[in-house]
Design a protein around this motif. Structure first.
Motif: not given
Ligand SMILES: [Zn+2]
Length: 128
Positions: A36, A38, A74
């Motif tokens: 991911c 993020c 998230c």
């Protein structure tokens, strides 16, 4: 930390440990995997098909549509466009629900378990 760039790695099968900032692409399994963007460290798997995600490689990598990690804590949402992570706004709960419903409609139209005529029709329609 949020990633801003992602580079493709063409592999047969995915390594046990994915590296951040890399998009692993398996043509054999028609699937891509990355951590991911993020920075949360979760693995994101994107099945590649005309009804799911479409990957374009021109030296850089593009995946369309956007990647919405609704199932992750998230809930990050971004587009991979020519090797660049473009951050999109987070969807509201209603939008996530709508998105899921439309995804299911597309996928329900062509279940993998359908009979042979479906597969032939699909191949004719998609040219594969
Ligand atoms: Zn994340």
């Amino acid at each position: 930390m949020r990633e801003t760039r992602i580079v493709p790695e063409f592999v047969t099968s995915f390594p046990a440990e994915l590296e951040p900032g890399h998009l692993y692409v398996s043509a054999r399994f028609s699937t891509a995997a990355h951590l991911c963007a993020c920075g949360c460290g979760r693995e994101v798997i994107t099945p590649l098909s005309p009804a799911q995600w479409v990957l374009t490689f021109d030296g850089t990598v593009t995946i369309w549509p956007s990647i919405g990690n609704w199932a992750l804590p998230c809930q990050s949402h971004y587009v991979i466009d020519r090797g660049t992570i473009k951050w999109a706004r987070n969807f509201t709960c209603d939008e996530i629900q709508l998105n899921r419903e439309s995804d299911h409609r597309i996928l329900d139209a062509v279940p993998a378990s359908q009979g042979r005529w479906w597969g032939r029709l699909l191949r004719r329609l998609t040219g594969h």
